[in-house]
Design an enzyme around this catalytic site. Sequence first.
Site, PDB file in Angstrom:
ATOM      1  N   LYS A  49      12.114 -19.552  -3.713  1.00 25.23           N
ATOM      2  CA  LYS A  49      11.043 -20.682  -4.568  1.00 25.23           C
ATOM      3  C   LYS A  49      10.881 -21.782  -3.422  1.00 25.23           C
ATOM      4  CE  LYS A  49      11.181 -18.849  -8.654  1.00 25.23           C
ATOM      5  NZ  LYS A  49       9.460 -18.255  -8.951  1.00 25.23           N
TER       6      LYS A  49
ATOM      7  N   SER B 241      13.510 -16.510 -21.142  1.00 27.28           N
ATOM      8  CA  SER B 241      12.932 -15.147 -20.947  1.00 27.28           C
ATOM      9  C   SER B 241      13.839 -13.993 -20.596  1.00 27.28           C
ATOM     10  CB  SER B 241      11.978 -15.411 -19.561  1.00 27.28           C
ATOM     11  OG  SER B 241      12.748 -15.614 -18.397  1.00 27.28           O
TER      12      SER B 241
ATOM     13  N   SER C 133       8.366 -14.140  -3.304  1.00 28.93           N
ATOM     14  CA  SER C 133       7.693 -15.188  -2.305  1.00 28.93           C
ATOM     15  C   SER C 133       6.483 -14.276  -1.793  1.00 28.93           C
ATOM     16  CB  SER C 133       8.347 -15.573  -1.321  1.00 28.93           C
ATOM     17  OG  SER C 133       9.789 -16.260  -1.657  1.00 28.93           O
TER      18      SER C 133
ATOM     19  N   ASN D 125       0.805  -1.081  -0.116  1.00 31.50           N
ATOM     20  CA  ASN D 125      -0.158   0.046   0.090  1.00 31.50           C
ATOM     21  C   ASN D 125       0.961   1.215   0.047  1.00 31.50           C
ATOM     22  OD1 ASN D 125       0.954   0.486   2.864  1.00 31.50           O
ATOM     23  ND2 ASN D 125      -0.256  -1.196   3.226  1.00 31.50           N
TER      24      ASN D 125
END
Length: 229
Positions: A189, A221, A146, A77
Site C-alpha cells: 500500500k 469484503s 501495487s 502479456n
Amino acid sequence: GKRAFIAGVADDNGYGWAIAKSLAAAGAEILVGTWVPALNIFESSLRRGKFDESRKLQDGSLMEISKVYPLDAVYDNPEDVPEDVKTNKRYAGATNWTVQEVAESVKKDFGTIDILVHSLANGPEVSKPLSETSRKGYLAALSASSYSYISLVKHFLPIMNPGGSAISLTYIASERIIPGYGGGMSSAKAALESDTRVLAFEAGRKKRIRVNTISAGPLGSRAAKAIGF
Ligand code: NAD
C-alpha cells in the site's frame, strides 16, 4: 455518458461492486475485470439472479454490466504466464486475461473508456508478520497489489479519453502499524501511494488523465474476512 472499467469485482460484497453501482447510478456504462479463478462463479451467480437484490439502484433500476472480462493482473502479456498457470484447470477455460490482452479486448469491443478503477489486492502471506514474510510472499503482494495498478494504467492509458480518471483503493496500514495486515501488504500500500503520485505526474502530462488512490475504511469484503478483519 462515461464508460468505466472496474478491475477486481468477483462478488457483491467488495469495494469494486459498490463503486460500480455508484458509477452506474451516475450514468456510466460498466465493464468489469474479474479474477480468472473467480470468473465462473461470478458469471453464473450474475446469470442466475443471485445479485439482483444488490444490483438495485436508488431509482429502482438494476445495474447493468455490459461485459465481464476475465483478468489476472499479475500477468502483463501471454509471455509472462508460466506453463503451470496456463494449463491450470481454473485458467484453461478462459482466454485473453492478461492486462495487455484485456485492454486490447476492451478497445476492440468499446473503443475507449473514461474511468479506470483498480479494486484488487492479494498477499499470499498476509497473515504473517512482516518480519516472518518470505521474499516470495512479499514480492507477490507487491506484484498483485501495487504493480498491477502501474500495469493497468500503462495498458489502458492509450484507450482512455483525455480528462479521464484512474483510481485505486489503499489502506492506512501504509502509514501506521495495523497488526494483522502483514505479508508485505503494508509495504504494497505504501508503494501504491507513492506510485500514484508519480503516475499522476506522468499520465497528467501525457494525456490529461488524473490518477488517484483512496484510503478506504474497513469493509467486511471477502478479502478482509480472509485475513480476519
Ligand atoms: P474484494 O475481495 O471484494 O476485492 C479484491 C478483488 O481482487 C477480488 O475480487 C479478487 O478476486 C481480486 N483479485 C485478487 N488477485 C487478483 C489478480 N491477480 N488479478 C485480478 N484480480 C485479483 O475485497 P476489497 O476489500 O473490496 O478489496 C478491494 C480493494 O480495496 C483492495 O485494493 C483492498 O486492499 C482495498 N481496501 C480494502 C479495505 C477493506 O477493509 N476491505 C480497506 C482499505 C482498502
